[in-house]
Design an enzyme around this catalytic site. Structure first.
Site, PDB file in Angstrom:
ATOM      1  N   ASP A 105       0.675  -1.370  -0.080  1.00 57.59           N
ATOM      2  CA  ASP A 105       0.084   0.012  -0.033  1.00 57.59           C
ATOM      3  C   ASP A 105       0.802   1.131   0.033  1.00 57.59           C
ATOM      4  OD1 ASP A 105       0.757  -0.092   2.598  1.00 57.59           O
ATOM      5  OD2 ASP A 105      -0.653   0.042   3.660  1.00 57.59           O
ATOM      6  N   LYS A 156       2.793  24.925  17.841  1.00 55.65           N
ATOM      7  CA  LYS A 156       2.572  24.008  16.694  1.00 55.65           C
ATOM      8  C   LYS A 156       3.921  23.541  16.068  1.00 55.65           C
ATOM      9  CE  LYS A 156      -2.013  25.686  15.790  1.00 55.65           C
ATOM     10  NZ  LYS A 156      -3.192  26.251  14.558  1.00 55.65           N
ATOM     11  N   ASP A 211       1.948   6.378   2.533  1.00 55.38           N
ATOM     12  CA  ASP A 211       1.132   4.961   2.595  1.00 55.38           C
ATOM     13  C   ASP A 211      -0.247   5.354   2.662  1.00 55.38           C
ATOM     14  OD1 ASP A 211       0.351   5.548   5.211  1.00 55.38           O
ATOM     15  OD2 ASP A 211       1.273   3.891   6.199  1.00 55.38           O
TER      16      ASP A 211
END
Length: 238
Positions: A105, A156, A211
């Site tokens: 994947d 952040k 992925d």
């Protein structure tokens, strides 16, 4: 050259899509993610492919068949019970030379030829492919002293990691560490090799890597592939 592709998982994080499709058949652009990977392998001369299947295996077999339409040879290895991500390597016959093993994947621009050359140059039992992963913390992170005084306030922040791509090169001797073991995952196999003084090499390819394990990852992979389709399929590289 052989490649073993792990394509038997249920892909529960991508539900409800994966209730009707195995994750390797999820379309990215106009083709399944696994087809992109197989086309990349073929470009690098890796044409003998084993698909380790379990969940919704008949759909994978119906789509890929024997691999002829993609210019490769595909055979299937079926799990009767879940064996983790490394356990399925014990099942296929004929893994008697250096081989690739990977998740089914992945969307990546890795140069498989370069990774194989690196592996052979270092003569180890295994090589683990690395990629960069930037993790954004969507909160303010506080650093405080032992007495509780605030030392730093980082809004952040982004943290960079080297992560496993889910792409490996193995020597046949690695199979001695999975045969007869039953269920075992690849991280456990790699750590087992480290404990037994057979530490793998790491190949830092500086490539693009995604992925499609989560919905947001799947959307990002589809967008990235559409923007750079020729590059991912090696159709316009020097």
């Amino acid at each position: 050259m052989k490649a073993v592709i792990l394509a038997g998982g249920k892909g529960t994080r991508l539900a409800p899509y994966t209730t009707v499709l195995p994750k390797p058949l999820m379309p990215v652009g106009d083709m399944p993610i696994l087809e992109i990977l197989i086309r990349q392998l073929r470009h690098h001369g890796i044409t003998d492919i084993v698909l380790c299947v379990g969940y919704l295996a008949p759909l994978l077999e119906a789509y890929f068949g024997n691999g002829e339409k993609l210019g490769v040879s595909i055979r299937y290895s079926h799990e009767d019970e879940p064996l983790g991500t490394a356990g399925p390597l014990a099942l296929p016959s004929g893994l008697d030379e250096t081989f690739f093993a990977m998740n089914g994947d992945l969307l990546t621009t890795i140069d498989f030829s370069a990774m194989l050359k690196f592996h052979r140059a270092h003569g180890k039992i295994a090589t683990v492919g690395l990629a960069d992963k930037r993790v954004k913390i969507d909160l303010g992170v506080i650093e405080a002293a032992a007495d509780g005084q605030l030392v730093n306030y980082i809004e952040k922040p982004q943290i960079n990691y080297k992560i496993s791509m889910g792409i490996y090169v193995f020597e046949p001797a690695v199979l001695d560490h999975v045969r007869g073991v039953g269920r075992i995952d690849l991280p456990d196999l790699i750590l087992k090799l480290v404990r037994e003084k057979q530490s793998p090499m790491t190949f830092d390819s500086n490539c693009e890597w995604l992925d499609i394990g989560r919905t947001e990852d799947y959307a990002a992979a589809a967008e990235e592939f559409e923007k750079n389709r020729d590059f991912y399929l090696w159709e316009k590289r020097s």
